[in-house]
Enzyme design. Structure first.
Site, PDB file in Angstrom:
ATOM      1  CG  HIS A 188      -2.102  -0.926   0.945  1.00 10.70           C
ATOM      2  ND1 HIS A 188      -2.137  -2.211   1.401  1.00 10.70           N
ATOM      3  CD2 HIS A 188      -3.237  -0.750   0.221  1.00 10.70           C
ATOM      4  CE1 HIS A 188      -3.250  -2.777   0.997  1.00 10.70           C
ATOM      5  NE2 HIS A 188      -3.930  -1.924   0.279  1.00 10.70           N
ATOM      6  CD  GLU A 425      -8.099 -14.673 -24.335  1.00 12.82           C
ATOM      7  OE1 GLU A 425      -7.150 -14.048 -23.872  1.00 12.82           O
ATOM      8  OE2 GLU A 425      -9.080 -15.010 -23.661  1.00 12.82           O
ATOM      9  CG  ASP A 449      -3.681 -15.715 -23.432  1.00 11.23           C
ATOM     10  OD1 ASP A 449      -2.677 -16.379 -23.124  1.00 11.23           O
ATOM     11  OD2 ASP A 449      -4.497 -15.282 -22.599  1.00 11.23           O
ATOM     12  CB  CYS A 496      -8.533  -5.820 -23.801  1.00 11.36           C
ATOM     13  SG  CYS A 496      -8.787  -7.584 -23.962  1.00 11.36           S
TER      14      CYS A 496
HETATM   15  C1  PEP Z   1      -4.733 -11.188 -23.405  1.00 16.36           C
HETATM   16  O1  PEP Z   1      -4.560 -12.407 -23.463  1.00 16.36           O
HETATM   17  O2  PEP Z   1      -4.252 -10.387 -24.228  1.00 16.36           O
HETATM   18  C2  PEP Z   1      -5.528 -10.620 -22.305  1.00 16.36           C
HETATM   19  C3  PEP Z   1      -5.842  -9.348 -22.294  1.00 16.36           C
HETATM   20  O3  PEP Z   1      -5.898 -11.454 -21.293  1.00 16.36           O
HETATM   21  P1  PEP Z   1      -4.899 -11.868 -20.105  1.00 16.36           P
HETATM   22  O4  PEP Z   1      -3.640 -11.074 -20.264  1.00 16.36           O
HETATM   23  O5  PEP Z   1      -5.605 -11.592 -18.838  1.00 16.36           O
HETATM   24  O6  PEP Z   1      -4.712 -13.326 -20.367  1.00 16.36           O
HETATM   25 MG    MG Z   2      -5.729 -13.703 -22.227  1.00 18.14          MG
END
Ligand code: PEP
Ligand code: MG
Length: 534
Positions: A188, A425, A449, A496
């Site tokens: 923290h 992914e 991924d 993402c």
């Molecule tokens: C990804 O695989 O790009 C993703 C955003 O999921 P994570 O990193 O949580 O596997």
């Molecule tokens: Mg992922």
């Protein structure tokens, strides 16, 4: 000049005198007492005072460190009353007939050590919380204050480690930066320092000696370097870096609250990735237009048993309420692979990344999945929610997941619109994205991924880094294909994974037609500025 390398946990440059924190109540004497009951009453009274102090502190600190961070002092208050913490203290007073200060110090140090010895990094970092509450109690019992002493000038504050209470109460006008021998990046103290914009470097170990107190120093919280009696050249270099950073920051600040538009005026959504309710403040501070990936599996990690539906619901509700009308995409749990949870009792696998993971667990254990879906649907009335399934690799899986979601939705008689999307992914999902697109409201490409599975390179294995070309043409082609198929079906598509924040690819992503990028909050203003030029 002495150069020390630590771990930078809060960026920024600071220059000033180093000042070693001397705590007032550092040695606790073992004093024998005659009246055990009277001593226990003394301890209980100190507990009560500490509880009142923490109450006051959490209210006072809300503005400074944010509501989510100030909650820590509520947790300290609960820890103070917890039998695991109190019973050993009372036992020592009774059996050894010693003063409460000594009992708190002994039992508190033991418990703090137990946390420090744990393997889990998060639990390890909780050791300082136990130390913090013990110190508070000892200060109260011995009549010492919690202040850091009087400072004649702004300083770079040094210590073995800082407690969260100390860090939260620091005055930004007198503390230029924090440096410590110990500490943890996810403590923290580190979080508060980042929230308050105080540069901080930790884990200098024994190299950070007390005799350095009073010396002139300059540090860079980004690189983790601390220079004692710095040479003029270093000072000049870092001062220039600071000026440059300040100018860049001022220019970026002008983008705050503005829409994200390409050069041709096409809007792109800039969302943030979060792992818990605690991250929402940072997302808002970073000017996120929504949450593009709520990694909901973190609600299952670091526990001994499954969270119940209400616990999940509470977290989703809080995130949704805090984000108001902005969209929050909750990814259903991605347990397995690198995120193993003991109580899930998953079979031991040779290749966990290719094994029982994410949607595969959910489809195999529908009641577990339905509990999570039910929590999400119930919370959805508090904001602008969307659901996203991870690791989909076939149309059958998607249809099965949708069927379970529909059953939950119907059972709860949810009226509002809760869009359903999937993560792309796996190479399989990218290749059949034309078929998948007809069944969902949006795609979000998980490039972490997608890269791992396309290049057959374990994302956890650092020794393969030289083989991992994150700009590999195969991955870029799959992203392009996914975009084309999404748009043909009339749905939006985003990224993402970490690649979304790769500024060297922003121009390509704009050209491919991506509609959304979900990234770390600190990248948002930078991306908005760059997108305007693409
Ligand atoms: C990804 O695989 O790009 C993703 C955003 O999921 P994570 O990193 O949580 O596997
Ligand atoms: Mg992922």
């Amino acid at each position: 000049m002495i150069t020390l390398q630590g771990k930078g946990v809060s960026a920024g440059i600071a220059k000033g005198r180093l000042y070693f924190l001397t705590r007032k109540s550092q040695s606790v004497e073992k004093q024998h007492i005659n009246d055990v009951e009277q001593e226990i009453r003394r301890f209980n009274a100190a507990q009560q005072t500490a509880s009142e102090q923490l109450n006051e502190l959490s209210t006072k600190m809300m503005d400074k460190i944010g509501e989510e961070n100030a909650v820590l002092f509520e947790i300290h208050r609960m820890m103070l009353q917890d039998a695991d913490y109190c019973d050993p203290i009372i036992k020592i007073i009774r059996t050894e007939k010693v003063c409460a200060e000594y009992a708190v110090n002994t039992a508190g140090s033991r418990l703090a050590q137990e946390f420090a010895d744990m393997d889990d990094e998060y639990m390890k970092a909780r050791s300082i919380d136990v130390y913090d509450i013990s110190k508070r109690l000892i200060d109260i019992l011995s009549g010492e204050g919690q202040n850091l002493g009087r400072l004649n000038e702004p300083v770079i504050l040094a210590a073995d480690d800082f407690t969260p209470s100390e860090t939260a109460q620091l005055d930004r006008n007198t503390i230029l930066a924090l440096v410590s021998r110990q500490g943890a990046a996810n403590s923290h103290t580190a979080i508060f320092a980042r929230t308050m914009g105080i540069p901080a470097i930790i884990t200098f170990g024994a190299f950070l000696t007390r005799d350095l107190s009073g010396k002139q120093a300059i540090l860079d919280g980004e690189t983790g370097l601390l220079y004692i009696d710095p040479e003029a050249e270093i000072v000049k270099e870092l001062e220039e870096k600071e000026k440059r950073q300040r100018r860049e920051k001022e220019a970026l600040e002008k983008r705050r609250g503005k829409p994200t538009l390409t050069k041709n005026g096409r809007p792109i959504k800039l969302y943030a990735n979060i792992g818990s309710v605690n991250d929402v403040d940072a997302a808002l501070a970073g000017d996120a237009e929504g949450i593009g990936l709520f990694r909901s599996e973190f609600l299952y990690l670091g526990r001994n048993d499954y969270p119940d539906e209400d616990t999940l619901y509470e977290s989703y509700r809080r995130v949704l309420e805090k984000m108001g009308s902005r969209q929050v995409i909750i990814r259903t749990m991605d347990i397995g692979a690198d995120k193993q949870v003991d109580y899930f009792n998953l079979p031991k696998e040779e290749n966990p990344a290719l094994g029982m993971r994410a949607i595969r667990i959910c489809l195999t254990r529908p009641s577990l999945f339905k509990t999570q879906l039910s929590a999400i649907y119930r919370a959805s009335v508090h904001g602008n929610a969307a659901i996203m399934f991870p690791m989909i690799s076939s149309l059958g899986e998607l249809l099965h997941a949708k069927e379970l979601a529909k059953a939950v939705r119907d059972e709860l008689a949810i009226k509002g619109d809760v869009p359903i999307g999937i993560m792309i992914e796996t190479p399989a999902s990218a290749i059949i994205s034309d078929l998948l697109a007809k069944e969902v409201d949006f795609f979000s490409i998980g490039t972490n991924d997608l890269t791992q599975y396309t290049l057959a390179i374990d994302r956890q294995n650092d020794s393969l880094a030289s083989f991992c070309d994150t700009h590999h043409e195969a991955v870029l082609r799959l992203i392009r294909l996914t975009c084309e198929n999404a748009h043909k079906a009339g749905i939006w598509v985003g990224i993402c994974g970490s690649l979304g924040a790769d500024l060297t690819l922003t121009k390509d992503f704009v050209e491919m037609g991506l509609d959304e990028l979900s990234v770390e909050p600190s990248c948002i203003l930078k991306l908005r500025s760059l997108i305007a030029e693409c």
